[in-house]
Design an enzyme around this catalytic site. Structure first.
Site, PDB file in Angstrom:
ATOM      1  N   GLU A   1       0.887  -1.169   0.000  1.00 54.16           N
ATOM      2  CA  GLU A   1       0.000   0.000   0.000  1.00 54.16           C
ATOM      3  C   GLU A   1       0.911   1.201   0.000  1.00 54.16           C
ATOM      4  O   GLU A   1       1.600   1.465   0.983  1.00 54.16           O
ATOM      5  CB  GLU A   1      -0.851   0.041   1.268  1.00 54.16           C
ATOM      6  CG  GLU A   1      -1.956  -0.967   1.317  1.00 54.16           C
ATOM      7  CD  GLU A   1      -2.806  -0.782   2.576  1.00 54.16           C
ATOM      8  OE1 GLU A   1      -2.612   0.225   3.295  1.00 54.16           O
ATOM      9  OE2 GLU A   1      -3.633  -1.651   2.837  1.00 54.16           O
TER      10      GLU A   1
ATOM     11  N   ASP B   1      -5.603   8.642  10.430  1.00 60.64           N
ATOM     12  CA  ASP B   1      -4.299   8.158  10.864  1.00 60.64           C
ATOM     13  C   ASP B   1      -3.930   8.596  12.266  1.00 60.64           C
ATOM     14  O   ASP B   1      -4.185   9.726  12.675  1.00 60.64           O
ATOM     15  CB  ASP B   1      -3.213   8.613   9.882  1.00 60.64           C
ATOM     16  CG  ASP B   1      -3.268   7.792   8.610  1.00 60.64           C
ATOM     17  OD1 ASP B   1      -3.216   6.556   8.714  1.00 60.64           O
ATOM     18  OD2 ASP B   1      -3.399   8.381   7.528  1.00 60.64           O
TER      19      ASP B   1
END
Lengths: 266, 418
Positions: free
Chosen positions: A48, A59
């Protein structure tokens, strides 16, 4: 090329795939590509490739920190395609993981075309749900690219049906409610979510958020088609005293995780 | 995303939408459903009206300001006094509505982002009133320039979390609130403070503020005998502006003008004038105008006003701009502070620095339109929280907070500014 065949091959080997996340541009564009090659050599099946973004709401601190430093270092969106080409050439599946605005700004069709041309498999879109994704779905379909959407423990059966119907490549199952980052344990919620997702679709289900050790990879690999590791890998680089030491730590963790997924289903 | 079709669910023309992680979708669906049911439930409507009347102090009055109007080309200037609401700004209108919805959803904890601190104070207030746990995220830079509001929130029982990421201002506080929400969505409602974010927030927050325009329209009719020529409001996220604009949208003769923070000037790059230099994109869950670079990275905004220091704007404003129904102009820090000083000295009303942008706009428009014009300005908040910033701006205190007397060569004094 879709990551579908890679997941099929792993399934034929009787194991989950190992999916590793790294952002482009940390410690530098070249440094991040070198780190991605280390992951592929260590047995990561699918990369990824993260697009650093100024406002990464999904995040936790580790990936935020890497994104801030990558952006401060001058990474640009065009560098993504360089990394995609390198990962694809190294023999792993190259998915780009990105918040939606950078793609929107670049132009959805243009991004899809350039991604395809660089040998990319498709996109993972953490803040784009299928309901809002018509332009991307059209671009992906005409460029034969994977569309990885997410399901979460909070997802209702209706939402899971919507997400799986729109996904190609795999469905990303968020193991826990929360932002990216290592967790002491990846709870039962993940296994329940995978089985709930499978009720709706045959598309492979990979589990991410919270996995950081070989042992957890083994545990998750027993029930998921793929095990996704991000923050733990990124931390090898952000906490290293030197680039060499970072790559060494990264390789060691990736080998541990690769062993982990191979021990999952004896 | 074409404009020729009927707007999709949750969109204003092509703007709006729901660009958030899948994990939050069930919560947004629940919110939308509970909200839609509540606004047709007499019990909810009655309780909200009771709180507006007996707690907020609604209806807020209007005040005509003739001495200030002398500096506005002689136009008649009328202020809608949202500054007189409990907690000192319009923010309480939305927060009471959302706090009541929180209780209806069976949630026990609220979180909020805040820039100037007004929304954080309002949320902390409503949480105290309804017995909810409250956590407020605030950029570190804003906690410093709005220290008094931080103390107010803590006195009200809220936990204030300073955010050290990114620009350390409102945008980063929103990011952090979203992160908290994803992790705690089962027990927690995110009391978003403005008319942006994922659907249904822009529509819902607007509707909770719509009372401002509903009252003001009738009040101006009663006072002047006709509708105003212009309605002015400052636009950060844009909630006070939509609150006062919305009732006037069908009144074609009424100009709706929003004033963004022009900071040190649009040409300086240090501003929050999204409509002057932003392009459409996605930030914080909505497709709208965003200050961003060629790679789609958000550009940090700048303003003397913490409440307007935000790189994006509510999607309905983007629609009002593109459809031509509303106009938007930047006001610089200097212009806003001049208006701040002027209203204080001519009328004895200390406006919030945010609202001073709308006052500066009224000064410009009044000079343009002349003495026959009637200008309605939303005075969205009071300036008590800004005394420190303003005192520093005008040189009334030194950097350590000590008083500067008039004979101190460093003291500019507000008089000389006028």
């Amino acid at each position: 090329m879709s990551v579908g065949p890679i997941l099929e091959r792993c399934r034929a080997e009787g194991r989950a795939a190992l999916v590793g996340y790294l952002p482009v541009g940390f410690p530098s564009v070249e440094g991040s590509i070198a780190a991605m090659r280390v992951l592929v050599d260590a047995g990561v099946d699918i990369l990824e490739i993260g697009v650093p973004y100024s406002d990464p709401v999904m995040d936790g601190p580790v990936i935020q920190d890497a994104a801030v430093r990558a952006l401060a270092g001058g990474v640009h969106l065009s560098d993504i395609f360089t990394a995609v080409r390198a990962v694809s050439d190294a023999g792993a599946g190259a998915l780009v993981m990105t918040y939606w605005n950078p793609v929107l700004r670049y132009g959805v069709d243009r991004f899809a075309g350039d991604l395809k041309a660089a040998g990319g498999a498709g996109l993972i879109t953490p803040d784009l749900i299928p309901d809002e994704a018509a332009p991307w779905i059209a671009a992906a379909d005409s460029n034969d690219l994977d569309k990885v959407f997410l399901v979460a423990p909070s997802s209702t059966p209706e939402r899971i049906a919507t997400v799986t119907a729109a996904s190609r490549g795999f469905v990303y199952a968020a193991a826990v409610m929360g932002v990216t980052g290592a967790r002491a344990s990846v709870g039962d919620a993940a296994e329940a979510l995978v089985s709930r997702t499978r009720e709706h679709s045959d598309v492979p289900v990979c589990v991410g958020i919270g996995v950081s050790t070989g042992e957890q990879a083994t545990q998750v690999g027993r029930f998921a088609d793929g095990v996704i590791v991000g923050s733990a890998l990124v931390r090898c680089l952000t906490e290293a005293d030197s680039e060499e030491q970072g790559l060494e730590a990264l390789g060691a963790l990736a080998r541990e995780l690769a062993d982990g997924v191979r021990r999952g289903r004896p | 995303m074409t404009t020729s079709q009927a707007p999709a669910h949750g969109r204003f023309g092509e703007f709006g939408g729901r660009y958030v992680p899948e994990a939050l979708i069930p919560a947004l669906e629940q919110l939308e459903e509970v909200w839609h049911k509540a606004v047709v439930d007499p019990e909810f409507v009655g309780e909200l009206e009771r709180l507006q009347r007996t707690y907020t102090g609604r209806p807020s009055i209007i005040t005509e300001v003739p001495r200030f109007a002398e500096h506005c080309g002689g136009a008649r200037v009328i202020l809608k006094r949202e500054d007189l609401n409990h907690t000192g700004s319009h923010k309480i209108n939305n927060v009471l509505g959302q706090a009541l919805l929180t209780r209806r959803m069976g949630k026990t904890r609220v979180i909020a982002e805040t820039g100037a601190g007004q929304h954080g104070v309002a949320t902390a207030t409503a949480a105290a009133l309804l017995g909810l746990e409250c956590v407020v995220y605030m950029g570190r830079k804003d906690t410093e320039r709005q220290a008094l509001n931080v103390a107010r929130m803590r006195l009200l029982g809220a936990t204030v979390v300073p955010v050290d990421n990114g620009s350390k201002t409102l945008k980063d506080a929103v990011n952090e609130a979203f992160r908290d929400w994803v992790a705690n969505v089962g027990t927690t409602h995110y009391v978003l403070g403005t008319v942006t974010g994922p659907h249904p927030f822009p529509e819902m927050v607007r509707d909770f503020h719509r009372v401002i325009g509903v009252e003001a329209r009738q009040q101006v009719l009663d006072l002047v005998g006709r509708l105003p020529d212009v309605v002015c409001a400052c636009v950060g996220g844009g909630s006070n502006a939509l609150g006062i604009f919305h009732r006037f949208i069908d009144d074609a003769s009424v100009r709706l003008v929003g004033f963004e923070a022009g900071g040190e000037g649009v040409e300086s790059g240090k501003h929050a004038a999204r409509f002057a230099s932003g392009v459409p994109g996605v930030l914080h869950g909505a497709y709208t105008y965003v200050l961003q670079d060629d790679d789609g990275q958000t550009i940090e905004s700048h303003s003397v006003s913490a409440g307007l220091d935000y790189p994006s704007v509510g999607p309905e404003h983007a629609y009002l701009l593109d459809s031509g129904r509303a106009e938007y102009q930047p006001i610089t820090d200097v212009e806003a502070m001049e208006a701040f000083s002027l209203l204080s000295r001519t009328e004895g009303i200390l406006p919030a620095i945010e609202s001073a942008h709308a006052l500066a706009g009224a000064m410009k428009l009044g000079r343009e339109l002349g003495p026959d014009a009637v200008i309605l300005v939303n005075l969205s908040g009071r300036g008590d929280k800004d005394v420190h910033t303003a005192a520093q701006w005008f040189g009334l205190i030194d950097d350590d907070g000590g008083t500067r007397l008039p004979d101190d060569p460093g003291a500019k004094g507000m008089g000389e500014q006028l």
